[in-house]
Design a protein around this motif. Structure first.
Motif, PDB file in Angstrom:
ATOM      1  N   ARG A 205       6.111  -8.697  -2.238  1.00  0.00           N
ATOM      2  CA  ARG A 205       5.375  -7.915  -1.269  1.00  0.00           C
ATOM      3  C   ARG A 205       4.172  -8.614  -0.562  1.00  0.00           C
ATOM      4  O   ARG A 205       3.915  -8.395   0.372  1.00  0.00           O
ATOM      5  CB  ARG A 205       4.747  -6.726  -1.990  1.00  0.00           C
ATOM      6  N   LYS A 259     -12.606   1.375   5.914  1.00  0.00           N
ATOM      7  CA  LYS A 259     -12.547   2.709   4.978  1.00  0.00           C
ATOM      8  C   LYS A 259     -12.991   3.834   5.992  1.00  0.00           C
ATOM      9  O   LYS A 259     -12.465   4.824   6.001  1.00  0.00           O
ATOM     10  CB  LYS A 259     -13.242   2.498   4.054  1.00  0.00           C
ATOM     11  N   GLN A 263     -10.253   6.694   6.881  1.00  0.00           N
ATOM     12  CA  GLN A 263      -9.950   7.787   5.958  1.00  0.00           C
ATOM     13  C   GLN A 263      -9.407   8.832   6.462  1.00  0.00           C
ATOM     14  O   GLN A 263      -9.677   9.029   7.743  1.00  0.00           O
ATOM     15  CB  GLN A 263     -11.084   7.852   4.795  1.00  0.00           C
ATOM     16  N   GLN A 264      -8.902   9.981   5.888  1.00  0.00           N
ATOM     17  CA  GLN A 264      -8.371  11.061   6.250  1.00  0.00           C
ATOM     18  C   GLN A 264      -9.430  12.029   6.883  1.00  0.00           C
ATOM     19  O   GLN A 264      -9.295  12.681   7.984  1.00  0.00           O
ATOM     20  CB  GLN A 264      -7.581  12.021   5.286  1.00  0.00           C
ATOM     21  N   GLN A 265     -10.574  11.852   6.641  1.00  0.00           N
ATOM     22  CA  GLN A 265     -11.849  12.766   7.173  1.00  0.00           C
ATOM     23  C   GLN A 265     -12.690  11.666   7.768  1.00  0.00           C
ATOM     24  O   GLN A 265     -13.698  11.852   8.165  1.00  0.00           O
ATOM     25  CB  GLN A 265     -12.630  13.272   6.019  1.00  0.00           C
ATOM     26  N   VAL A 285      -2.391   9.501   7.298  1.00  0.00           N
ATOM     27  CA  VAL A 285      -2.721   8.675   5.995  1.00  0.00           C
ATOM     28  C   VAL A 285      -2.697   7.120   6.789  1.00  0.00           C
ATOM     29  O   VAL A 285      -1.543   6.601   6.747  1.00  0.00           O
ATOM     30  CB  VAL A 285      -2.039   9.096   4.810  1.00  0.00           C
ATOM     31  N   ASN A 288      -5.815   3.189   2.078  1.00  0.00           N
ATOM     32  CA  ASN A 288      -5.022   3.274   0.616  1.00  0.00           C
ATOM     33  C   ASN A 288      -3.494   3.263   0.570  1.00  0.00           C
ATOM     34  O   ASN A 288      -2.710   3.731  -0.072  1.00  0.00           O
ATOM     35  CB  ASN A 288      -5.342   4.401  -0.030  1.00  0.00           C
ATOM     36  N   GLU A 366      -7.875  -4.753  -2.590  1.00  0.00           N
ATOM     37  CA  GLU A 366      -8.379  -4.069  -3.923  1.00  0.00           C
ATOM     38  C   GLU A 366      -8.831  -2.669  -3.383  1.00  0.00           C
ATOM     39  O   GLU A 366      -8.639  -1.702  -3.925  1.00  0.00           O
ATOM     40  CB  GLU A 366      -9.126  -4.941  -4.745  1.00  0.00           C
ATOM     41  N   GLY A 370      -4.668   0.894  -2.081  1.00  0.00           N
ATOM     42  CA  GLY A 370      -4.296   2.064  -2.801  1.00  0.00           C
ATOM     43  C   GLY A 370      -3.184   1.377  -4.145  1.00  0.00           C
ATOM     44  O   GLY A 370      -3.661   0.482  -4.498  1.00  0.00           O
ATOM     45  N   THR A 371      -2.102   1.818  -3.916  1.00  0.00           N
ATOM     46  CA  THR A 371      -1.096   1.331  -5.051  1.00  0.00           C
ATOM     47  C   THR A 371       0.008   0.519  -4.258  1.00  0.00           C
ATOM     48  O   THR A 371       0.399  -0.474  -4.978  1.00  0.00           O
ATOM     49  CB  THR A 371      -0.546   2.479  -5.636  1.00  0.00           C
ATOM     50  N   GLN A 372       0.165   0.662  -3.181  1.00  0.00           N
ATOM     51  CA  GLN A 372       1.175   0.153  -2.456  1.00  0.00           C
ATOM     52  C   GLN A 372       1.002  -1.005  -1.577  1.00  0.00           C
ATOM     53  O   GLN A 372       1.727  -1.895  -0.974  1.00  0.00           O
ATOM     54  CB  GLN A 372       2.063   0.864  -1.398  1.00  0.00           C
ATOM     55  N   VAL A 374      -1.198  -3.584  -2.587  1.00  0.00           N
ATOM     56  CA  VAL A 374      -2.140  -4.528  -3.507  1.00  0.00           C
ATOM     57  C   VAL A 374      -1.164  -5.847  -3.454  1.00  0.00           C
ATOM     58  O   VAL A 374       0.066  -5.640  -3.473  1.00  0.00           O
ATOM     59  CB  VAL A 374      -2.459  -4.344  -4.758  1.00  0.00           C
ATOM     60  N   ARG A 379      -3.518  -8.979  -9.389  1.00  0.00           N
ATOM     61  CA  ARG A 379      -2.842  -8.838 -10.976  1.00  0.00           C
ATOM     62  C   ARG A 379      -3.668  -9.960 -11.413  1.00  0.00           C
ATOM     63  O   ARG A 379      -3.941 -10.117 -12.753  1.00  0.00           O
ATOM     64  CB  ARG A 379      -1.636  -8.883 -10.880  1.00  0.00           C
ATOM     65  N   PHE A 382      -6.931  -9.535 -12.364  1.00  0.00           N
ATOM     66  CA  PHE A 382      -7.075  -8.589 -13.096  1.00  0.00           C
ATOM     67  C   PHE A 382      -6.833  -9.276 -14.790  1.00  0.00           C
ATOM     68  O   PHE A 382      -7.640  -8.888 -15.690  1.00  0.00           O
ATOM     69  CB  PHE A 382      -5.978  -7.502 -13.084  1.00  0.00           C
TER      70      PHE A 382
ATOM     71  N   LYS B 171      -8.123   3.882 -11.289  1.00  0.00           N
ATOM     72  CA  LYS B 171      -6.800   3.195 -11.725  1.00  0.00           C
ATOM     73  C   LYS B 171      -6.646   2.335 -12.731  1.00  0.00           C
ATOM     74  O   LYS B 171      -6.938   0.965 -12.801  1.00  0.00           O
ATOM     75  CB  LYS B 171      -6.834   2.186 -10.351  1.00  0.00           C
ATOM     76  N   TRP B 217      -6.686   6.447  -5.939  1.00  0.00           N
ATOM     77  CA  TRP B 217      -7.005   5.745  -7.413  1.00  0.00           C
ATOM     78  C   TRP B 217      -8.301   4.923  -6.833  1.00  0.00           C
ATOM     79  O   TRP B 217      -8.461   4.222  -6.109  1.00  0.00           O
ATOM     80  CB  TRP B 217      -5.922   4.908  -7.430  1.00  0.00           C
ATOM     81  N   ASP B 230     -17.221  13.027   1.279  1.00  0.00           N
ATOM     82  CA  ASP B 230     -16.565  12.898   2.420  1.00  0.00           C
ATOM     83  C   ASP B 230     -15.566  13.969   2.675  1.00  0.00           C
ATOM     84  O   ASP B 230     -15.031  14.090   3.841  1.00  0.00           O
ATOM     85  CB  ASP B 230     -15.981  11.654   2.728  1.00  0.00           C
ATOM     86  N   GLU B 232     -12.706  13.791   1.291  1.00  0.00           N
ATOM     87  CA  GLU B 232     -11.433  13.083   1.013  1.00  0.00           C
ATOM     88  C   GLU B 232     -10.601  13.513  -0.031  1.00  0.00           C
ATOM     89  O   GLU B 232      -9.430  13.617   0.046  1.00  0.00           O
ATOM     90  CB  GLU B 232     -11.717  11.734   0.919  1.00  0.00           C
ATOM     91  N   LEU B 362       3.029   2.520 -10.798  1.00  0.00           N
ATOM     92  CA  LEU B 362       1.980   2.661  -9.666  1.00  0.00           C
ATOM     93  C   LEU B 362       2.902   2.224  -8.425  1.00  0.00           C
ATOM     94  O   LEU B 362       2.974   2.492  -7.169  1.00  0.00           O
ATOM     95  CB  LEU B 362       0.612   1.900  -9.841  1.00  0.00           C
TER      96      LEU B 362
END
Lengths: 423, 364
Positions: A205, A259, A263-265, A285, A288, A366, A370-372, A374, A379, A382, B171, B217, B230, B232, B362
């Motif tokens: 990725r 951001k 973001q959605q709002q 969306v 994230n 980061e 989101g999750t997809q 990164v 890592r 981390f 997360k 997350w 917000d 969200e 995840l």
């Protein structure tokens, strides 16, 4: 010409062989050159190469096991784990001796942490045993097999001993195996169970998203660089400031701004709903996820593409395009056959710069990934700062470094690294 | 002649400055409102009483273990007192990077004479750790987005039919897998024995799968209040102090759900390897800053519960807002009817393993 007067070596004016005299003169020159670059060389060695090498070294280093448990490691050499039986009393006694010394030196919990990476549960096994073992008398309190198992039933688990035996060397491939989603089991090296595989996905990725980011930087940056290079100086200076202004703004500010926008709002969704393009219940969306990471990182890295492109394009004489057109080329042909090939060194430089920066980025992914979205660097960070598995972090870093070097080599083979210009 | 005089004068000045110069101590904390509360409740009163001590703050607690380990390897310790969570204190104590502290002699007894160890009780998790506050990770929700029946149980988080919308979750696996199993019908006391098996972990992830595509997350505690403000997310987990300041200080339409709040403790550790002079000052500060009154004072500035039993009755009103702080404490009996005591030792063993599985989950 062919009639040489004597067979001996050619001599210089002072009688020494010419070869030697020449070598001496050259050596002096080389030494002087070396002395001139020595400060920089030493600086780079001390502040760059040494830390990197010492960090990479951790990816194979495993001295803590044989150094903390020297007797146990020795005693375990003869144990055959395939028979499915616990080691003999001698091994347990060696373990108690080693542990007593380790508890005194306060290294037993450190060792527990190390082995816990390979077998979850060993950390507390060493911590809890450490509390008891100090009080035992080596001569009088044996046999220790029952005693240790009584202190913590973990010692009766054959897997613990297998782990100890497998990781008893001064060096280990364990971290690299882990970094490649592999594990060393009794049946040899195997892929990890599917629910634990993660690093290969992340490496792939990171690579393809960095390529996407480089590509979108090129698509957006090329026309801008062309404008900068070809407009009147007064206009292009203003444009240049617009390129540089975000470049000087904090990375965190720019990421947070995305951001708010995505973001959605957020601003873009609000606008789309207001215009009526998007239904209020189905807002897009855009953050994230991978999309958010690509957008934010393209924006952040864009100047690194525009600047080298601009400085190369600046050197392309506009008369070439005019000449091509006067000879009958269409706009497209003139661009594609005459202008574009001359801008390739800038594309190369910009792409390498953006790609290598992107591959090591972790703050932006980061925050907006989101999750997809990164990267592998998330890592690595981390494992450096949170899980403290520095060996694994070093192994991941080594793989990332080799991948970059490999890509560099491939680039050199295909495009040629001499064909890269920063101006 | 003149130069000699000048030289003498400057060196004399330098010497006198050296004698009276302040001792600089570097304290490490988390920044933000929490560090501010430590400054107001502990550091400022101490500096007022000891003008020769100057406290400098470093906001690095999030990487405290990594940095202390690196400092130790480099042999260059630049920190004097470090604020860490329980799990980090365990790792530091395990690695010998934190100094054991004797509760009977090195910490202040309660006003009624109870020794410090008894007064701290279960919060003093290991010999290196001097607890300050109990905080919790708990849930906040948008009061205007949940209809007429606000959530009352942590399991409402998993109920997408009743409370549609996104949820913000931290997360990391800690807390989330416990909540998932609890809401999947596992009794609270069985959570860790179930999690110790592969099937148990799979079961927790299966429960989390039911809401996975509705989860945002977070990694920083400030994100959830922002996401809630917000709109969200409909609900989100974060530290109770963050929710308190969003509700009480910023008047956001946010409600708090205390059910199954997950307790954690923050406290000080003293790094090993301090010079004897510095260590003496740090220990003196530590005895002062963790006595009964000081811990109660901190609650004037932030809604975290003091770790000493004897401090609880002394908790007063918020310094600026003037509201009673006791009802906002995670340790208040009304809030603490159903609490998740997360198991530090179990996580110390299983964190790496579960975390790898969590990350793989995840990424799927």
């Amino acid at each position: 010409m062919s009639e040489t007067t004597h067979a001996g070596p050619m001599l210089a004016a002072d009688g020494t062989p010419l070869k030697r005299s020449l070598a001496r003169a050259l050596r002096r020159q080389k030494l002087r050159a070396l002395a001139l670059i020595a400060p920089l060389l030493i600086f780079v060695l001390l502040t760059f190469v040494t830390p990197i090498v010492s960090m990479l070294w951790r990816s194979v280093e495993n001295a803590i096991v044989p150094e903390t448990l020297p007797l146990t490691v020795e005693a375990l050499k003869d144990w055959d784990p395939t028979r499915g039986e616990l080691p003999e009393e001698a091994v347990f006694a060696a373990m108690v001796t080693d542990l007593q010394a380790a508890v005194k030196a306060k290294t037993h919990t450190k060792l527990g942490t190390r082995l816990n990476y390979e077998n979850p549960g060993i950390s507390s096994l060493f911590r809890s045993t450490g509390r008891n073992v100090g009080k035992w008398d080596l001569a009088a309190d044996g046999p220790f097999k029952e005693k240790l198992i009584e202190a913590d039933k973990g010692w009766g688990d054959i897997e613990v001993w297998k782990t100890l035996q497998r990781y008893s060397g001064h060096y280990t491939a364990g971290y690299f195996l882990n970094a490649a989603d592999l594990e060393n089991t009794a049946e040899g090296i195997q892929l990890r169970p599917e629910e634990q595989r993660i690093y290969m996905t992340l490496f792939i990725r990171t690579m393809w998203m960095s390529l996407m980011i480089t590509g979108s930087c090129l698509l957006l940056g090329y026309p801008v660089a062309w404008l900068l290079a070809n407009l009147r100086a007064s206009t292009s200076n203003v444009l240049m400031i617009l390129v540089l202004l975000p470049f000087w703004t904090s990375l965190l500010v720019r990421t947070s701004a995305w951001k708010v926008l995505l973001q959605q709002q957020g601003v873009i969704n609000d606008l789309l709903v207001w215009v009526g393009l998007v239904d209020d219940a189905n807002r897009l969306v855009m953050i994230n996820n991978q999309f958010g990471t690509i957008i934010a990182m393209t924006h952040i890295l864009l100047p690194f593409m525009i600047l080298p492109l601009y400085s190369v394009m600046k050197t392309i004489p506009p008369s070439y395009l005019r000449a091509a057109k006067s000879l009958g080329a269409t706009n497209w042909t003139a661009f594609w056959r005459v202008y574009f090939p001359q801008s390739v060194p800038g594309i190369g430089a910009g792409s390498i710069l953006v790609f290598i920066l992107a591959i090591g980025y972790y703050i932006t992914p980061e925050l907006v990934g989101g999750t997809q979205g990164v990267f592998i660097s998330n890592r690595i960070a981390f494992h450096i700062s949170s899980s403290l598995n520095w060996g694994l972090a070093a192994a991941l870093g080594t793989i990332l470094l080799s991948l970059v070097l490999l890509l560099y080599y491939v680039y050199d083979k295909i495009v040629g690294i001499d064909n890269v210009k920063l101006g | 002649m003149k130069t000699t005089h000048l030289l003498l004068a400057t060196s004399a000045l330098a010497m006198s400055a050296g004698a009276a110069s302040a001792v600089d101590l570097t304290f490490v904390s988390w920044g933000g409102a929490y560090q501010e509360s430590q400054l107001k409740a502990y550091a400022e009163p101490y500096m007022a009483a000891h003008p020769d001590v100057n406290i400098i703050w470093d906001e690095s607690s999030a990487e405290a273990v990594a940095k202390l380990r690196a400092m130790n390897e480099a042999g260059n310790l630049t920190w004097d007192l470090v604020d860490v969570t329980v799990s980090d204190s365990m790792r530091l104590c395990d690695e010998g990077l934190a100094r054991p502290i004797d509760g009977a002699t090195e910490l202040a007894a309660a006003p009624d004479g109870t020794d410090a160890d008894t007064d701290f009780g279960a919060t003093r998790v290991n010999e290196c750790f001097v607890p300050q506050i109990v905080y919790s990770t708990t849930w906040g929700y948008r009061t205007d987005l949940v209809g007429d029946t606000p959530p009352t149980s942590v399991c409402d988080v998993f109920d997408l039919a009743k409370y549609p919308g996104k949820r913000a979750m931290q997360k990391r696996p800690i807390d989330n897998v416990e909540w998932a199993l609890y809401c999947d019908g596992v009794a609270k006391e069985d959570i860790y024995s179930v999690l110790s098996t592969d099937e148990g972990v799979a079961r927790a992830f299966a429960k989390l799968d039911t809401i996975k595509d509705q989860v945002v997350w977070w990694t920083a505690g400030a994100e959830t209040p922002q996401l809630l403000a917000d709109g969200e997310v409909v609900m989100g987990s974060t530290f109770n102090g963050r929710l308190f300041s969003a509700i009480a200080e910023q008047n956001q339409p946010i409600g708090m759900l205390w059910d199954m709040q997950s307790y954690d403790i923050d406290g000080w550790i003293v790094p090993t390897g301090l010079s004897p002079e510095k260590e003496a000052i740090v220990m003196d500060f530590l005895m002062f800053a963790t006595d009964t009154q000081r811990l109660a004072d901190q609650a004037k500035y932030i809604s975290y519960g003091p770790a000493r039993a004897s401090s609880a009755p002394l908790v007063g009103k918020h310094e600026a807002l003037g509201i009673e702080m006791a009802p906002h404490m995670p340790t208040d009996p009304a809030n603490a009817t159903n609490v998740l005591h997360y198991d530090y030792t179990w996580w110390a063993d299983h964190r790496d393993d579960i975390d790898a599985k969590f990350q793989a989950w995840l990424a799927q």
